[in-house]
Design a protein around this motif. Structure first.
Motif, PDB file in Angstrom:
ATOM      1  N   THR A  75      -5.820   5.374  92.309  1.00 38.61           N
ATOM      2  CA  THR A  75      -4.568   5.881  91.738  1.00 38.61           C
ATOM      3  C   THR A  75      -3.641   4.719  91.424  1.00 38.61           C
ATOM      4  OG1 THR A  75      -4.797   7.888  93.037  1.00 38.61           O
ATOM      5  CG2 THR A  75      -2.638   7.440  92.130  1.00 38.61           C
ATOM      6  N   CYS A  76      -2.978   4.785  90.289  1.00 34.71           N
ATOM      7  CA  CYS A  76      -2.035   3.743  89.890  1.00 34.71           C
ATOM      8  C   CYS A  76      -0.765   3.844  90.732  1.00 34.71           C
ATOM      9  CB  CYS A  76      -1.687   3.901  88.412  1.00 34.71           C
ATOM     10  SG  CYS A  76      -0.541   2.658  87.812  1.00 34.71           S
ATOM     11  N   ASN A  77      -0.293   2.700  91.184  1.00 35.87           N
ATOM     12  CA  ASN A  77       0.949   2.630  91.937  1.00 35.87           C
ATOM     13  C   ASN A  77       2.009   2.002  91.037  1.00 35.87           C
ATOM     14  OD1 ASN A  77       3.046   2.178  93.686  1.00 35.87           O
ATOM     15  ND2 ASN A  77       1.794   1.234  95.279  1.00 35.87           N
ATOM     16  N   PRO A  78       3.091   2.695  90.729  1.00 39.78           N
ATOM     17  CA  PRO A  78       4.096   2.124  89.828  1.00 39.78           C
ATOM     18  C   PRO A  78       4.832   0.933  90.432  1.00 39.78           C
ATOM     19  CG  PRO A  78       4.853   4.223  90.703  1.00 39.78           C
ATOM     20  CD  PRO A  78       3.437   4.044  91.152  1.00 39.78           C
ATOM     21  N   LYS A  79       4.591   0.630  91.702  1.00 33.80           N
ATOM     22  CA  LYS A  79       5.237  -0.514  92.342  1.00 33.80           C
ATOM     23  C   LYS A  79       4.324  -1.730  92.447  1.00 33.80           C
ATOM     24  CE  LYS A  79       8.365   2.358  94.721  1.00 33.80           C
ATOM     25  NZ  LYS A  79       9.391   2.845  95.073  1.00 33.80           N
ATOM     26  N   TRP A  80       3.193  -1.724  91.742  1.00 37.46           N
ATOM     27  CA  TRP A  80       2.342  -2.908  91.725  1.00 37.46           C
ATOM     28  C   TRP A  80       3.132  -4.067  91.123  1.00 37.46           C
ATOM     29  CZ3 TRP A  80      -2.587  -0.288  89.370  1.00 37.46           C
ATOM     30  CH2 TRP A  80      -3.326   0.313  90.397  1.00 37.46           C
ATOM     31  N   PRO A  81       2.981  -5.276  91.669  1.00 33.04           N
ATOM     32  CA  PRO A  81       3.775  -6.412  91.178  1.00 33.04           C
ATOM     33  C   PRO A  81       3.537  -6.723  89.697  1.00 33.04           C
ATOM     34  CG  PRO A  81       2.445  -7.056  93.095  1.00 33.04           C
ATOM     35  CD  PRO A  81       2.155  -5.632  92.812  1.00 33.04           C
ATOM     36  N   GLU A  82       2.308  -6.558  89.220  1.00 35.93           N
ATOM     37  CA  GLU A  82       2.037  -6.847  87.807  1.00 35.93           C
ATOM     38  C   GLU A  82       2.746  -5.874  86.875  1.00 35.93           C
ATOM     39  OE1 GLU A  82      -0.223  -6.299  90.243  1.00 35.93           O
ATOM     40  OE2 GLU A  82      -2.010  -5.323  89.442  1.00 35.93           O
ATOM     41  N   ILE A  83       3.063  -4.685  87.347  1.00 30.35           N
ATOM     42  CA  ILE A  83       3.834  -3.729  86.544  1.00 30.35           C
ATOM     43  C   ILE A  83       5.314  -4.060  86.636  1.00 30.35           C
ATOM     44  CG2 ILE A  83       4.517  -1.312  86.295  1.00 30.35           C
ATOM     45  CD1 ILE A  83       1.717  -0.527  87.223  1.00 30.35           C
ATOM     46  N   LEU A  84       5.800  -4.252  87.853  1.00 32.81           N
ATOM     47  CA  LEU A  84       7.232  -4.521  88.052  1.00 32.81           C
ATOM     48  C   LEU A  84       7.693  -5.788  87.345  1.00 32.81           C
ATOM     49  CD1 LEU A  84       7.678  -3.542  91.810  1.00 32.81           C
ATOM     50  CD2 LEU A  84       8.362  -2.245  89.777  1.00 32.81           C
ATOM     51  N   SER A  85       6.810  -6.794  87.277  1.00 30.98           N
ATOM     52  CA  SER A  85       7.217  -8.062  86.648  1.00 30.98           C
ATOM     53  C   SER A  85       7.419  -7.934  85.140  1.00 30.98           C
ATOM     54  CB  SER A  85       6.179  -9.152  86.933  1.00 30.98           C
ATOM     55  OG  SER A  85       4.955  -8.847  86.296  1.00 30.98           O
ATOM     56  N   GLU A  86       6.844  -6.916  84.521  1.00 36.99           N
ATOM     57  CA  GLU A  86       6.954  -6.742  83.072  1.00 36.99           C
ATOM     58  C   GLU A  86       8.069  -5.780  82.659  1.00 36.99           C
ATOM     59  OE1 GLU A  86       5.246  -8.410  80.703  1.00 36.99           O
ATOM     60  OE2 GLU A  86       4.379  -9.567  82.341  1.00 36.99           O
ATOM     61  N   LEU A  87       8.680  -5.112  83.625  1.00 37.72           N
ATOM     62  CA  LEU A  87       9.709  -4.129  83.293  1.00 37.72           C
ATOM     63  C   LEU A  87      11.064  -4.790  83.119  1.00 37.72           C
ATOM     64  CD1 LEU A  87       8.808  -1.271  85.798  1.00 37.72           C
ATOM     65  CD2 LEU A  87       8.140  -1.496  83.401  1.00 37.72           C
ATOM     66  N   LEU A  88      11.827  -4.287  82.171  1.00 39.66           N
ATOM     67  CA  LEU A  88      13.199  -4.737  81.983  1.00 39.66           C
ATOM     68  C   LEU A  88      14.087  -4.010  82.989  1.00 39.66           C
ATOM     69  CD1 LEU A  88      13.358  -4.623  78.088  1.00 39.66           C
ATOM     70  CD2 LEU A  88      13.062  -6.646  79.534  1.00 39.66           C
ATOM     71  N   PRO A  89      15.287  -4.522  83.240  1.00 39.54           N
ATOM     72  CA  PRO A  89      16.178  -3.828  84.168  1.00 39.54           C
ATOM     73  C   PRO A  89      16.440  -2.383  83.710  1.00 39.54           C
ATOM     74  CG  PRO A  89      17.026  -6.009  83.674  1.00 39.54           C
ATOM     75  CD  PRO A  89      15.850  -5.795  82.776  1.00 39.54           C
ATOM     76  N   GLY A  90      16.302  -1.457  84.646  1.00 40.52           N
ATOM     77  CA  GLY A  90      16.524  -0.044  84.347  1.00 40.52           C
ATOM     78  C   GLY A  90      15.285   0.696  83.881  1.00 40.52           C
ATOM     79  N   GLN A  91      14.196   0.000  83.588  1.00 36.03           N
ATOM     80  CA  GLN A  91      12.972   0.651  83.145  1.00 36.03           C
ATOM     81  C   GLN A  91      12.122   1.064  84.343  1.00 36.03           C
ATOM     82  OE1 GLN A  91      10.957  -2.063  80.471  1.00 36.03           O
ATOM     83  NE2 GLN A  91      11.616  -0.858  78.703  1.00 36.03           N
ATOM     84  N   THR A  92      11.295   2.076  84.122  1.00 33.41           N
ATOM     85  CA  THR A  92      10.311   2.483  85.126  1.00 33.41           C
ATOM     86  C   THR A  92       8.913   2.306  84.535  1.00 33.41           C
ATOM     87  OG1 THR A  92      10.279   4.771  84.389  1.00 33.41           O
ATOM     88  CG2 THR A  92      11.920   4.199  86.071  1.00 33.41           C
ATOM     89  N   ALA A  93       7.905   2.465  85.368  1.00 34.17           N
ATOM     90  CA  ALA A  93       6.526   2.335  84.893  1.00 34.17           C
ATOM     91  C   ALA A  93       6.209   3.371  83.823  1.00 34.17           C
ATOM     92  CB  ALA A  93       5.565   2.462  86.065  1.00 34.17           C
ATOM     93  N   GLN A  94       6.849   4.532  83.886  1.00 39.79           N
ATOM     94  CA  GLN A  94       6.611   5.576  82.895  1.00 39.79           C
ATOM     95  C   GLN A  94       7.167   5.197  81.529  1.00 39.79           C
ATOM     96  OE1 GLN A  94       8.063   6.207  85.910  1.00 39.79           O
ATOM     97  NE2 GLN A  94       6.326   7.150  86.934  1.00 39.79           N
ATOM     98  N   ASP A  95       8.143   4.301  81.491  1.00 35.66           N
ATOM     99  CA  ASP A  95       8.709   3.845  80.223  1.00 35.66           C
ATOM    100  C   ASP A  95       7.788   2.875  79.496  1.00 35.66           C
ATOM    101  OD1 ASP A  95      11.006   5.340  80.715  1.00 35.66           O
ATOM    102  OD2 ASP A  95      11.998   3.660  81.734  1.00 35.66           O
ATOM    103  N   ARG A  96       6.850   2.256  80.210  1.00 33.73           N
ATOM    104  CA  ARG A  96       5.952   1.260  79.630  1.00 33.73           C
ATOM    105  C   ARG A  96       4.493   1.616  79.906  1.00 33.73           C
ATOM    106  NH1 ARG A  96       7.667  -3.911  78.539  1.00 33.73           N
ATOM    107  NH2 ARG A  96       5.650  -3.968  77.531  1.00 33.73           N
ATOM    108  N   PRO A  97       3.954   2.630  79.226  1.00 30.99           N
ATOM    109  CA  PRO A  97       2.567   3.009  79.479  1.00 30.99           C
ATOM    110  C   PRO A  97       1.574   1.922  79.105  1.00 30.99           C
ATOM    111  CG  PRO A  97       3.442   4.212  77.603  1.00 30.99           C
ATOM    112  CD  PRO A  97       4.588   3.476  78.221  1.00 30.99           C
TER     113      PRO A  97
END
Length: 145
Positions: A75-97
């Motif tokens: 299962t994908c974890n939206p708190k994986w570091p490789e996901i969090l490092s690519e998000l802009l402030p205020g974005q969530t993993a769902q905003d960047r599929p």
């Protein structure tokens, strides 16, 4: 993509019923609603016919090459570091599929390589990737060692 899918569904709805020799007329032509059930073909992903064909393929693999050894869910974890490092402030993993899927696929490849290094080569594997609520992917792996 939605427009293409809508076109495919419209074509199937209007052209599925073929010439009926008893009534000597085409059913479902023109602007009229087609008569009878409309069944999606196996070429239409996630239709019942597509699912049945994939299940039949999986059962044929099992019959020819033996039972599965492992059944794993990733299962994908939206708190994986490789996901969090690519998000802009205020974005969530769902905003960047795009980022979420890239990270998920990389983790999936890493898990398969780790399994092969621990258990050795596999005879076959069956993989299904689905999407949960909030658009997070998860995979089911059936592996025969």
């Amino acid at each position: 993509w939605s427009s293409v899918e809508e076109s495919r569904l419209l074509y199937i709805r209007q052209n599925q019923h073929t010439f009926d020799a008893d009534e000597e007329e085409y059913v479902g032509q023109g602007d009229e609603e087609p008569v009878g059930d409309i069944r999606l073909p196996s070429s239409f992903m996630h239709s019942p016919a597509w699912t049945n064909a994939n299940v039949a393929d999986c059962l044929a693999l099992r019959r020819a090459l033996g039972n599965i050894t492992l059944f794993i869910t990733l299962t994908c974890n939206p708190k994986w570091p490789e996901i969090l490092s690519e998000l802009l402030p205020g974005q969530t993993a769902q905003d960047r599929p795009d980022v979420t899927m890239c990270a998920f696929k990389a983790r999936l490849v890493a898990v398969r390589k780790l399994m092969q290094s621990i258990f050795g080569p596999e005879r076959y594997h069956i993989r299904v990737i689905e999407f949960q609520k909030r658009s997070l992917p998860h995979a089911h792996l059936a592996v025969a060692l």
